[in-house]
Write a protein that holds these residues in place. Structure first.
Motif, PDB file in Angstrom:
ATOM      1  N   ASP A  60       0.847  -1.188   0.000  1.00  0.00           N
ATOM      2  CA  ASP A  60       0.000   0.000   0.000  1.00  0.00           C
ATOM      3  C   ASP A  60       0.891   1.249   0.000  1.00  0.00           C
ATOM      4  O   ASP A  60       1.625   1.498   0.955  1.00  0.00           O
ATOM      5  N   ALA A  61       0.820   2.028  -1.081  1.00  0.00           N
ATOM      6  CA  ALA A  61       1.673   3.216  -1.207  1.00  0.00           C
ATOM      7  C   ALA A  61       1.415   4.217  -0.088  1.00  0.00           C
ATOM      8  O   ALA A  61       2.340   4.853   0.422  1.00  0.00           O
ATOM      9  N   VAL A  62       0.157   4.395   0.317  1.00  0.00           N
ATOM     10  CA  VAL A  62      -0.149   5.348   1.381  1.00  0.00           C
ATOM     11  C   VAL A  62       0.471   4.885   2.698  1.00  0.00           C
ATOM     12  O   VAL A  62       0.943   5.704   3.497  1.00  0.00           O
ATOM     13  N   SER A  63       0.496   3.588   2.920  1.00  0.00           N
ATOM     14  CA  SER A  63       1.121   3.074   4.136  1.00  0.00           C
ATOM     15  C   SER A  63       2.632   3.287   4.122  1.00  0.00           C
ATOM     16  O   SER A  63       3.239   3.542   5.165  1.00  0.00           O
ATOM     17  N   VAL A  64       3.245   3.193   2.952  1.00  0.00           N
ATOM     18  CA  VAL A  64       4.669   3.528   2.848  1.00  0.00           C
ATOM     19  C   VAL A  64       4.874   5.001   3.188  1.00  0.00           C
ATOM     20  O   VAL A  64       5.816   5.368   3.908  1.00  0.00           O
ATOM     21  N   VAL A  73       2.589   2.793  10.396  1.00  0.00           N
ATOM     22  CA  VAL A  73       1.409   2.840   9.541  1.00  0.00           C
ATOM     23  C   VAL A  73       0.194   3.157  10.408  1.00  0.00           C
ATOM     24  O   VAL A  73      -0.044   2.499  11.423  1.00  0.00           O
ATOM     25  N   TYR A  74      -0.568   4.168   9.994  1.00  0.00           N
ATOM     26  CA  TYR A  74      -1.775   4.507  10.749  1.00  0.00           C
ATOM     27  C   TYR A  74      -2.721   3.311  10.796  1.00  0.00           C
ATOM     28  O   TYR A  74      -3.143   2.792   9.765  1.00  0.00           O
ATOM     29  N   PRO A  75      -3.078   2.863  11.996  1.00  0.00           N
ATOM     30  CA  PRO A  75      -4.079   1.793  12.076  1.00  0.00           C
ATOM     31  C   PRO A  75      -5.455   2.338  11.681  1.00  0.00           C
ATOM     32  O   PRO A  75      -5.683   3.549  11.757  1.00  0.00           O
ATOM     33  N   PRO A  76      -6.315   1.453  11.188  1.00  0.00           N
ATOM     34  CA  PRO A  76      -6.202  -0.005  11.156  1.00  0.00           C
ATOM     35  C   PRO A  76      -5.512  -0.542   9.908  1.00  0.00           C
ATOM     36  O   PRO A  76      -5.602  -1.723   9.628  1.00  0.00           O
ATOM     37  N   HIS A  77      -4.815   0.319   9.154  1.00  0.00           N
ATOM     38  CA  HIS A  77      -4.159  -0.106   7.923  1.00  0.00           C
ATOM     39  C   HIS A  77      -2.864  -0.836   8.243  1.00  0.00           C
ATOM     40  O   HIS A  77      -2.330  -0.760   9.356  1.00  0.00           O
TER      41      HIS A  77
END
Length: 500
Positions: A60-64, A73-77
């Protein structure tokens, strides 16, 4: 504490959450495999075994971007698009992809009331509950090792372990020049009759050990203690240990005081968008303080309280070669309503700490130990202990209203065995030699940046442009983030899905 079962859902509703004892259940939707896994140690020992074969998960690019902006990584991701996590504060019965709602677990309004006039053995009860928690958390472990940082939590745990699990080995990490709690930790362990070991940080060795296990790590966090943790866990395994006892989990229910420095930092935070070249200007680029102030102006109040120096939004977009940072920042909205409901600055600070703690502090241990086939133990997450402290112990034994000292009860417990130890006034931690890492492994990290060019086309250029600035801990902190993120990504050999 029982090992909890992974829960996987198909994304239609919370009623579709399925659980099968001893194994994960998978559901399909439009050909995709989605997982929802409870990783809160407050709910039991997390079981990440269902992720061991998920090599096809899409990054997940946003999680990177989360990792580069905040170090977790912002939960819950999670780092994988198809995997959502139920961290502390989320309800496992809810579908984390469609309706995640965050509620802080330890509101001040639910605390016990003052029992100043009541004669009760608070310290004795705390000791018995903590001993029971150690016994339960380490059940089945033949040779647990305690991460003894020299702080209050690890010291009070050592006292309990000496009675409940006397075969425990204590290990202390000397990570930098700022603090040296090895002598104090060794004295504590030996006085209690526990074996003590120490490990001096070698940043190159720690990174090499991380690279070796990165392909087996189920998910990713970039916590600034991750490499220290991997270094320690490798020593534990080499020393015959089969589990790691960690003193995380009590800060939120004992309470956290909003310190003067933190008030200043949140006042600096303005959420501005500044050109990334400002921190690279002559004179500024050599000053940690000036760079830190500039970065604080760019952060939100919440993000400024997350630990460490990280990439700015402008830098993140440069690393990706496209706009991604705004998607990461938008994830904070999940927590906004609960943060705004905080009744005191101290409660607000504890809420902020729980966001990063659930996704970073616990995660660094869970992911590392899963990769190394070691078991985690978090005695402070024990339900009886935490509920007793939160709901029965008088507030003045949690936070001293006069001095603002935290964990008064823990200090009293330690005082039954020790007096005037330095960690009481100066907190220890697993510090890491960030600048030494940059000196030792720049070329290797740069080579990985070239391999990850399709995901982070600006990473190699950032490294080349800032190589001479990495003796500044501010820039070295960003190097650390790349040094953690790049090995995990390149080990999977996959790109992130392009954002719209």
């Amino acid at each position: 504490m029982p090992r909890q079962t992974a829960r996987m859902v198909d994304g239609t509703s919370h009623a579709d959450v399925l659980e099968q004892p001893g194994a994960a259940r998978l559901e399909r939707q439009d050909g995709a495999r989605h997982a929802q896994i409870e990783t809160s140690p407050y709910a039991g020992t997390p079981d990440l075994s269902s992720l061991s074969n998920r090599r096809a998960g899409r990054i997940d690019a946003v999680s990177v971007a989360d990792l580069l902006r905040n170090s977790f990584v912002y939960p819950p991701h999670s780092i994988l698009e198809e995997v959502k996590l139920v961290t502390p504060g989320f309800d496992a019965r809810t579908d984390m992809r469609s309706a995640p709602r965050f509620h802080f677990l330890f509101r001040e309004r639910d605390r016990g009331r003052s029992d100043a006039g009541e004669s009760r053995d608070w310290v004795g009860t705390y000791h018995r509950l903590l001993c029971d928690a150690v016994t339960e958390a380490c059940a089945g472990m033949r040779a647990p090792w305690l991460l003894q940082s020299g702080g209050k939590d690890s010291t009070t745990l050592a006292i309990a372990a000496a009675e409940a699990k006397p075969e425990t080995v204590c290990i202390t990490y000397l990570g930098g020049r700022e603090e040296d709690e090895v002598a104090s930790a060794r004295t504590i362990a030996r006085t209690l009759g526990l074996r003590h070991e120490s490990l001096v940080c070698d940043p190159g060795r720690a990174w090499d050990r991380y690279v070796a296990i990165a392909p087996r790590m189920p998910l990713l966090t970039a916590d600034f203690a991750l490499l220290s943790y991997v270094d320690l866990a490798t020593e534990v395994a080499a020393g015959g240990g089969d589990g790691v006892m960690d003193g995380l989990g009590s800060d939120w229910y004992f309470g956290m005081a909003m310190q003067h420095q933190q008030r200043l930092l949140t006042a600096l935070a303005r959420g501005l968008r500044l050109p990334f070249a400002l921190s690279e200007l002559p004179l500024i680029d050599r000053s940690f303080v000036l760079c830190f102030v500039l970065s604080s102006l760019e952060m939100t109040r919440v993000e400024r309280l997350f630990p460490g120096s990280r990439f700015s939004d402008a830098e993140v977009d440069e690393l990706f070669g496209r706009e991604v940072s705004s998607h990461s920042r938008a994830r904070l909205a999940t927590f906004q309503a609960e943060l705004e409901s905080a009744e005191t600055p101290n409660e607000w600070r504890a809420m902020v700490a729980s966001i990063s703690g659930g996704a970073a502090a616990f995660a660094k241990g869970l992911y590392t130990l899963e990769a190394m086939s070691l078991r985690p133990a978090y005695p402070f997450c024990n339900s009886r202990l935490r509920e007793w402290v939160h709901r029965e112990v008088p507030p003045e034994l949690l936070l001293d209203p006069a001095t603002n000292d935290n964990k008064v009860l823990v200090r009293q417990h330690i005082a039954t065995r020790f007096h005037d130890l330095p960690y009481v006034s100066r907190k220890g931690s697993f510090r890491f030699d960030l600048r030494g890492l940059a000196r030792a492994r720049f070329d290797q990290v740069h080579a990985l940046a070239r391999q990850a060019d399709s995901l982070l086309p600006g990473a190699a250029r950032w490294l080349e442009r800032n190589r001479r600035r990495l003796d500044n801990k501010y820039h070295a902190s960003k190097f650390y983030l790349l040094a953690v993120v790049l090995p995990w990504i390149t080990a999977r050999g996959e790109d992130a899905r392009q954002l719209p």
